[in-house]
Every structure is written in structure tokens, then in C-alpha cells.
Design a protein around this motif. Structure first.
Motif, PDB file in Angstrom:
ATOM      1  N   CYS A 115       1.065  -0.755  -0.059  1.00 33.35           N
ATOM      2  CA  CYS A 115       0.086   0.325  -0.193  1.00 33.35           C
ATOM      3  C   CYS A 115       0.775   1.336   0.009  1.00 33.35           C
ATOM      4  O   CYS A 115       1.930   1.066   0.366  1.00 33.35           O
ATOM      5  N   GLY A 116       0.344   2.454  -1.070  1.00 28.77           N
ATOM      6  CA  GLY A 116       1.477   3.624  -0.730  1.00 28.77           C
ATOM      7  C   GLY A 116       0.384   4.335  -1.427  1.00 28.77           C
ATOM      8  O   GLY A 116      -0.167   4.698  -1.829  1.00 28.77           O
ATOM      9  N   LEU A 117       1.240   5.525  -1.865  1.00 33.36           N
ATOM     10  CA  LEU A 117       1.264   6.615  -2.385  1.00 33.36           C
ATOM     11  C   LEU A 117       2.392   6.927  -3.777  1.00 33.36           C
ATOM     12  O   LEU A 117       2.971   6.761  -3.438  1.00 33.36           O
ATOM     13  N   VAL A 136     -11.965   1.225  -8.871  1.00 35.93           N
ATOM     14  CA  VAL A 136     -13.240   0.497  -8.424  1.00 35.93           C
ATOM     15  C   VAL A 136     -13.933   1.162  -7.330  1.00 35.93           C
ATOM     16  O   VAL A 136     -13.787   2.099  -8.233  1.00 35.93           O
ATOM     17  N   ASP A 137     -15.647   1.276  -7.308  1.00 38.86           N
ATOM     18  CA  ASP A 137     -16.565   1.777  -6.504  1.00 38.86           C
ATOM     19  C   ASP A 137     -15.318   2.407  -4.878  1.00 38.86           C
ATOM     20  O   ASP A 137     -14.386   1.796  -4.586  1.00 38.86           O
ATOM     21  N   HIS A 138     -16.302   3.502  -4.649  1.00 41.12           N
ATOM     22  CA  HIS A 138     -15.454   3.992  -3.828  1.00 41.12           C
ATOM     23  C   HIS A 138     -15.902   3.789  -1.916  1.00 41.12           C
ATOM     24  O   HIS A 138     -14.888   3.447  -1.395  1.00 41.12           O
ATOM     25  N   ILE A 139     -16.899   2.981  -1.725  1.00 39.25           N
ATOM     26  CA  ILE A 139     -16.768   1.749  -0.391  1.00 39.25           C
ATOM     27  C   ILE A 139     -15.960   1.211  -0.841  1.00 39.25           C
ATOM     28  O   ILE A 139     -15.145   1.021   0.210  1.00 39.25           O
ATOM     29  N   VAL A 159      -1.426  10.015  -5.434  1.00 36.94           N
ATOM     30  CA  VAL A 159      -2.631   9.519  -4.854  1.00 36.94           C
ATOM     31  C   VAL A 159      -2.793   7.904  -4.360  1.00 36.94           C
ATOM     32  O   VAL A 159      -1.554   7.756  -4.289  1.00 36.94           O
ATOM     33  N   ARG A 160      -3.195   7.991  -3.738  1.00 36.13           N
ATOM     34  CA  ARG A 160      -3.071   6.692  -2.607  1.00 36.13           C
ATOM     35  C   ARG A 160      -3.440   5.039  -3.949  1.00 36.13           C
ATOM     36  O   ARG A 160      -4.278   5.027  -5.031  1.00 36.13           O
ATOM     37  N   PHE A 161      -2.798   3.734  -3.228  1.00 35.88           N
ATOM     38  CA  PHE A 161      -2.882   2.666  -4.135  1.00 35.88           C
ATOM     39  C   PHE A 161      -2.386   1.565  -3.116  1.00 35.88           C
ATOM     40  O   PHE A 161      -2.313   2.126  -2.402  1.00 35.88           O
ATOM     41  N   TYR A 162      -2.923   0.256  -3.432  1.00 35.45           N
ATOM     42  CA  TYR A 162      -3.004  -1.062  -2.984  1.00 35.45           C
ATOM     43  C   TYR A 162      -3.543  -1.808  -4.211  1.00 35.45           C
ATOM     44  O   TYR A 162      -2.961  -1.237  -5.198  1.00 35.45           O
ATOM     45  N   THR A 163      -2.417  -2.933  -3.366  1.00 39.26           N
ATOM     46  CA  THR A 163      -1.831  -4.487  -4.875  1.00 39.26           C
ATOM     47  C   THR A 163      -3.179  -5.439  -4.435  1.00 39.26           C
ATOM     48  O   THR A 163      -3.671  -5.581  -3.112  1.00 39.26           O
ATOM     49  N   VAL A 164      -3.813  -5.844  -5.345  1.00 37.23           N
ATOM     50  CA  VAL A 164      -4.804  -7.563  -5.466  1.00 37.23           C
ATOM     51  C   VAL A 164      -3.354  -8.205  -6.337  1.00 37.23           C
ATOM     52  O   VAL A 164      -3.214  -8.003  -7.767  1.00 37.23           O
ATOM     53  N   ASP A 165      -3.627  -9.307  -5.807  1.00 40.05           N
ATOM     54  CA  ASP A 165      -2.251  -9.869  -6.740  1.00 40.05           C
ATOM     55  C   ASP A 165      -1.186  -9.168  -7.897  1.00 40.05           C
ATOM     56  O   ASP A 165      -1.128  -9.443  -8.574  1.00 40.05           O
ATOM     57  N   GLN A 166      -0.385  -8.434  -6.819  1.00 40.56           N
ATOM     58  CA  GLN A 166       0.146  -7.548  -7.071  1.00 40.56           C
ATOM     59  C   GLN A 166      -0.037  -6.608  -8.532  1.00 40.56           C
ATOM     60  O   GLN A 166       1.657  -5.790  -8.880  1.00 40.56           O
ATOM     61  N   ARG A 167      -0.886  -6.223  -8.582  1.00 38.14           N
ATOM     62  CA  ARG A 167      -1.080  -5.040  -9.461  1.00 38.14           C
ATOM     63  C   ARG A 167      -1.675  -3.997  -8.848  1.00 38.14           C
ATOM     64  O   ARG A 167      -2.567  -3.944  -7.542  1.00 38.14           O
ATOM     65  N   HIS A 202     -12.482   1.226   2.180  1.00 36.29           N
ATOM     66  CA  HIS A 202     -12.534  -0.282   2.790  1.00 36.29           C
ATOM     67  C   HIS A 202     -11.462  -1.079   3.284  1.00 36.29           C
ATOM     68  O   HIS A 202     -10.379  -1.073   4.516  1.00 36.29           O
ATOM     69  N   ALA A 203     -10.903  -0.977   2.123  1.00 34.29           N
ATOM     70  CA  ALA A 203      -9.848  -1.582   1.526  1.00 34.29           C
ATOM     71  C   ALA A 203      -8.480  -0.282   2.302  1.00 34.29           C
ATOM     72  O   ALA A 203      -7.345  -0.998   2.371  1.00 34.29           O
ATOM     73  N   TRP A 204      -8.071   0.780   1.890  1.00 32.95           N
ATOM     74  CA  TRP A 204      -7.437   2.076   1.970  1.00 32.95           C
ATOM     75  C   TRP A 204      -7.660   1.653   3.564  1.00 32.95           C
ATOM     76  O   TRP A 204      -6.651   1.839   4.127  1.00 32.95           O
ATOM     77  N   PHE A 205      -8.674   1.547   4.944  1.00 31.87           N
ATOM     78  CA  PHE A 205      -8.311   1.921   6.194  1.00 31.87           C
ATOM     79  C   PHE A 205      -7.626   0.738   6.252  1.00 31.87           C
ATOM     80  O   PHE A 205      -6.835   0.433   7.647  1.00 31.87           O
ATOM     81  N   GLN A 206      -7.756  -0.732   6.036  1.00 29.12           N
ATOM     82  CA  GLN A 206      -7.419  -1.786   6.377  1.00 29.12           C
ATOM     83  C   GLN A 206      -5.774  -1.694   6.227  1.00 29.12           C
ATOM     84  O   GLN A 206      -4.816  -1.670   6.633  1.00 29.12           O
ATOM     85  N   CYS A 207      -5.463  -0.967   5.484  1.00 27.38           N
ATOM     86  CA  CYS A 207      -3.429  -0.244   4.474  1.00 27.38           C
ATOM     87  C   CYS A 207      -3.294   0.236   5.617  1.00 27.38           C
ATOM     88  O   CYS A 207      -2.313  -0.251   6.244  1.00 27.38           O
ATOM     89  N   ARG A 208      -3.899   1.575   5.709  1.00 33.40           N
ATOM     90  CA  ARG A 208      -3.117   2.532   6.908  1.00 33.40           C
ATOM     91  C   ARG A 208      -3.449   1.482   7.807  1.00 33.40           C
ATOM     92  O   ARG A 208      -2.143   2.403   9.075  1.00 33.40           O
TER      93      ARG A 208
END
Length: 178
Positions: free
Chosen positions: A99-101, A130-133, A115-123, A137-143
Motif C-alpha cells: 500500500c502507499g502513495l 473500483v467503487d468508492h466504498i 494518489v493512494r493505491f493498494y495491491t491485489v495480486d501484485q497489481r 474499506h481496503a485503504w482503511f485496512q492498509c492504513r
């Protein structure tokens, strides 16, 4: 029940009114206690997770760095920048997610800056993918799970988090420039 009014007259109070008042007060106190317990449970479940011990960090860092090299290459391909990528804070979670910016610099049809990003299967997954919610949620888990820091940098999204923004933006406290 007889209640004396300064000894001059007697008033009759209904036991029903007293019972209803007692039930109302007891219910209010129970609800306040239940809400407090529920709030404490929510805070415990959503608190920042503890950092790794030195042994855990030493064991996990090489795996996270190997994962980061693949994700970094995928970020470069996805953003297609002429200049090297400008990165903010980047970290790995306990589950191996990166996760990161990153500075988008026009990659999304305009000047988007950090901009924020997180990965799913190294992508990398960005907010517009994706949708906002689900993204929030995924970004909150990353933080909340910054297990191994891979790149030190700003955690502030937007223009002021970028290199150009740091030169043009300024910090204020109580309306006074610092």
C-alpha cells in the motif's frame, strides 16, 4: 403513597408513575453503558495494529522487498511516466499487500498528484478503478496495518503531498503560517 407538602397538605402520588420513571431511568443508564462497551469494542477492533518485533521485521523485510520490486514495475507500466516515479510512503501489510502513495502526474487524464493505491495480486488498484466504498474499506485496512515500511515519504494525498506541492503549500496552525 402520601407525600407531605411542607406539612400543610397531603398529596397522593401514583405508584404507576413512579414505576414508569424508574424503568425509564434504568433503561437510559443501561443504554449508556451498552453504548460505551460497544464503542470500546469498535475502537479495539479498528485500532492500529502493533509494529513487528525486530525478529519479525528482519524475517519479513526481504519478502516484502521482493514483492515491492514486482509492484513497482507494475506501477511504472500502469502510470507510464516519462520521469521516474515520485513515491510517498509505501509499506507492506501482514497479509503481504503493498500500500502507499504515488504521484499520478497526469496518468489519469489530469494533474492528480499523490494518489493512494493498494495491491491485489501484485497489481496496483487506484480509487478510480473500483467503487468508492470498497476502495475506502481496503485503504482503511492498509492504513491500520503498516507492518514493514518499504519507502519513507509523505502520507498526504493530493497536490500538497507532491514535491511541487511541498514547495508551494505551507503549513498553518490556528490560521498562522508556520
Amino acid at each position: 403513597m402520601a407525600v407531605k407538602d411542607f406539612g400543610t397538605r397531603k398529596l397522593r402520588r401514583s405508584w404507576v408513575a413512579l414505576a414508569i420513571s424508574t424503568v425509564a431511568v434504568a433503561g437510559t443508564l443501561w443504554a449508556m453503558g451498552f453504548t460505551g462497551v460497544d464503542f470500546l469494542q469498535f475502537e479495539r477492533e479498528n485500532a492500529l495494529l502493533p509494529p513487528p518485533s525486530a525478529a519479525q521485521a528482519a524475517r519479513y523485510r526481504p519478502l516484502a522487498q521482493a514483492e515491492w520490486r514486482i509492484v513497482h514495475a507494475n506501477l511504472e507500466t500502469r502510470l507510464d511516466q516519462r520521469n521516474p516515479l515520485e513515491l510517498g510512503a509505501v509499506w507492506a501489510t501482514r497479509k503481504g499487500q503493498i500500500c502507499g502513495l504515488v504521484n499520478g502526474r497526469g496518468s489519469f487524464g489530469g494533474l492528480s498528484s499523490m494518489v493512494r493505491f493498494y495491491t491485489v495480486d501484485q497489481r496496483p488498484v487506484f480509487h478510480q478503478d473500483v467503487d468508492h466504498i470498497p476502495f475506502q474499506h481496503a485503504w482503511f485496512q492498509c492504513r491500520r496495518d503498516q507492518y514493514v515500511m518499504l519507502h519513507a515519504g509523505t502520507a498526504e494525498p493530493g497536490f500538497c503531498g507532491s514535491e511541487l506541492g511541498r514547495r508551494r503549500c505551507f503549513n498553518t496552525k490556528g490560521g498562522v503560517r508556520q
